[in-house]
Design an enzyme around this catalytic site. Structure first.
Site, PDB file in Angstrom:
ATOM      1  N   ASP A  56      29.351 -20.126 -17.652  1.00  0.00           N
ATOM      2  CA  ASP A  56      29.286 -19.492 -18.958  1.00  0.00           C
ATOM      3  C   ASP A  56      28.270 -20.158 -19.872  1.00  0.00           C
ATOM      4  O   ASP A  56      27.720 -21.216 -19.558  1.00  0.00           O
ATOM      5  CB  ASP A  56      30.688 -19.470 -19.612  1.00  0.00           C
ATOM      6  CG  ASP A  56      31.486 -20.743 -19.341  1.00  0.00           C
ATOM      7  OD1 ASP A  56      30.862 -21.794 -19.073  1.00  0.00           O
ATOM      8  OD2 ASP A  56      32.719 -20.701 -19.407  1.00  0.00           O
ATOM      9  N   ASP A  58      44.839 -22.272 -23.344  1.00  0.00           N
ATOM     10  CA  ASP A  58      45.382 -20.907 -23.426  1.00  0.00           C
ATOM     11  C   ASP A  58      45.294 -20.177 -22.096  1.00  0.00           C
ATOM     12  O   ASP A  58      45.514 -18.976 -22.022  1.00  0.00           O
ATOM     13  CB  ASP A  58      44.674 -20.111 -24.530  1.00  0.00           C
ATOM     14  CG  ASP A  58      43.186 -19.865 -24.244  1.00  0.00           C
ATOM     15  OD1 ASP A  58      42.692 -20.308 -23.185  1.00  0.00           O
ATOM     16  OD2 ASP A  58      42.526 -19.216 -25.076  1.00  0.00           O
ATOM     17  N   HIS A  93      42.577 -19.793 -20.141  1.00  0.00           N
ATOM     18  CA  HIS A  93      41.313 -19.158 -19.737  1.00  0.00           C
ATOM     19  C   HIS A  93      40.654 -19.917 -18.583  1.00  0.00           C
ATOM     20  O   HIS A  93      40.801 -21.129 -18.463  1.00  0.00           O
ATOM     21  CB  HIS A  93      40.354 -19.009 -20.928  1.00  0.00           C
ATOM     22  CG  HIS A  93      39.782 -20.286 -21.461  1.00  0.00           C
ATOM     23  ND1 HIS A  93      39.919 -20.670 -22.780  1.00  0.00           N
ATOM     24  CD2 HIS A  93      39.050 -21.275 -20.878  1.00  0.00           C
ATOM     25  CE1 HIS A  93      39.306 -21.820 -22.966  1.00  0.00           C
ATOM     26  NE2 HIS A  93      38.774 -22.213 -21.830  1.00  0.00           N
ATOM     27  N   GLU A  96      39.140 -15.126 -21.855  1.00  0.00           N
ATOM     28  CA  GLU A  96      40.268 -15.403 -22.732  1.00  0.00           C
ATOM     29  C   GLU A  96      41.442 -14.479 -22.388  1.00  0.00           C
ATOM     30  O   GLU A  96      41.266 -13.485 -21.675  1.00  0.00           O
ATOM     31  CB  GLU A  96      39.849 -15.193 -24.192  1.00  0.00           C
ATOM     32  CG  GLU A  96      38.751 -16.151 -24.669  1.00  0.00           C
ATOM     33  CD  GLU A  96      39.235 -17.581 -24.900  1.00  0.00           C
ATOM     34  OE1 GLU A  96      40.232 -18.011 -24.271  1.00  0.00           O
ATOM     35  OE2 GLU A  96      38.614 -18.291 -25.719  1.00  0.00           O
TER      36      GLU A  96
HETATM   37  C1  F6R Z   1      33.610 -24.350 -18.977  1.00  0.00           C
HETATM   38  C2  F6R Z   1      34.661 -23.361 -18.849  1.00  0.00           C
HETATM   39  C3  F6R Z   1      36.003 -23.509 -19.463  1.00  0.00           C
HETATM   40  C4  F6R Z   1      36.554 -24.927 -19.399  1.00  0.00           C
HETATM   41  C5  F6R Z   1      37.881 -25.002 -20.142  1.00  0.00           C
HETATM   42  C6  F6R Z   1      38.471 -26.381 -20.121  1.00  0.00           C
HETATM   43  O1  F6R Z   1      32.459 -23.930 -18.254  1.00  0.00           O
HETATM   44  O2  F6R Z   1      34.421 -22.382 -18.220  1.00  0.00           O
HETATM   45  O3  F6R Z   1      36.900 -22.641 -18.822  1.00  0.00           O
HETATM   46  O4  F6R Z   1      36.728 -25.292 -18.061  1.00  0.00           O
HETATM   47  O5  F6R Z   1      37.675 -24.612 -21.467  1.00  0.00           O
HETATM   48  O6  F6R Z   1      37.651 -27.234 -20.853  1.00  0.00           O
HETATM   49  P1  F6R Z   1      37.804 -28.822 -20.732  1.00  0.00           P
HETATM   50  O7  F6R Z   1      37.450 -29.145 -19.331  1.00  0.00           O
HETATM   51  O8  F6R Z   1      36.788 -29.376 -21.691  1.00  0.00           O
HETATM   52  O9  F6R Z   1      39.203 -29.119 -21.069  1.00  0.00           O
END
Ligand code: F6R
Length: 259
Positions: A66, A135, A137, A142
């Site tokens: 992303d 959450d 995702h 989301e």
């Molecule tokens: C990042 C992504 C997100 C993260 C998620 C967890 O490329 O796709 O899904 O993996 O927000 O973030 P962290 O690892 O910072 O807790």
């Protein structure tokens, strides 16, 4: 169901997943890696530094999950910059072979389609590294995301913007929109490896692995995948009902099997 591996800490998780990636690259020099950003995958990238040193990685390809929409690619927190800093440079990968969705507003209308086409042209992702949001995702899909979704623009939830504010000067600087691989896109990767650490992720992990398939918890989409591995520390595993069974299964796994 996903294979769940409960490890002592993030470092052990990084070592385990790095071993799998090195074996993949040994089998296939132009392996296609699906790269996640955020804090969670960092121990994997850290472990890969020494594991890949001296190996020929010039053919390895990669696709990030992303990117923020409208962020300058040279901004230190653009996912283009993060992938360059944490993955491409330390591992010595060829930057031309590492792709990040294009978050430029001028081309955003077709950026998702272009990205899916580039993944398909590369023959698909061999191993997709995933984190999970509090959450639920994965990527930036989301709650409410379709399990069939393709790479497209999404609006970040307030929760995700709060979670990611730690990377910016203030929450107001966290972009509102992102472009993310869809759940349908992610499910096409040949092997999913989802990592999670800390108690804050325990509920999302339990929902993703053992809860119902629901758009309310996009991570539950991994249950549809024939080869999904979830690597968690004890804290992130603390709400899993079948934790003892996962420990037992992994302890009795033939060593040749890998993850
Ligand atoms: C990042 C992504 C997100 C993260 C998620 C967890 O490329 O796709 O899904 O993996 O927000 O973030 P962290 O690892 O910072 O807790």
């Amino acid at each position: 169901m996903a294979e769940v591996v409960i490890v002592e800490n993030a470092e052990a998780a990084g070592a385990l997943v790095a071993t799998e990636i090195v074996e993949l690259i040994d089998r296939r020099q132009d392996a296609v890696l699906g790269l996640a950003t955020g804090s969670t995958p960092l121990p994997v990238y850290q472990a890969l530094r020494s594991r890949l040193a001296g190996r020929d990685v010039s053919q390895v390809r990669g696709f990030a999950l992303d990117e923020y929409v409208g962020i300058d690619p040279s901004h230190p927190e653009s996912y283009r910059s993060v992938i360059t800093r944490e993955v491409v440079e330390p591992l010595g990968l060829d930057p031309k072979r590492i792709h990040v969705p294009n978050g430029a507003e001028a081309t955003i209308q077709h950026a998702g389609e272009d990205y899916d086409a580039a993944i398909a042209a590369a023959g698909g992702v061999d191993l997709q590294i995933l984190g999970i949001g509090t959450d639920g995702h994965i990527g930036f899909n989301e709650p409410g995301s379709s399990f069939a979704s393709r790479t497209r623009v999404k609006t970040l939830t307030e929760q995700t913007r709060e979670d990611n504010a730690r990377f910016f000067d203030s929450i107001d600087d966290v972009p509102m929109h992102c472009i993310t691989q869809g759940l349908g896109t992610i499910l096409e990767a040949r092997h999913l490896v989802l990592l999670a650490f800390g108690e804050g992720k325990a509920e999302a992990v339990a929902g993703a692995v053992e809860g119902p398939l629901t758009a309310l918890l996009p991570g539950s989409a991994i249950q549809l995948h024939p080869h999904a591995t979830v690597v968690v520390d004890e804290a992130a595993a603390s709400k899993l009902q079948l934790a003892d069974y996962y420990r037992y299964t992994f302890a009795n796994k033939p060593s040749w099997q890998g993850i």
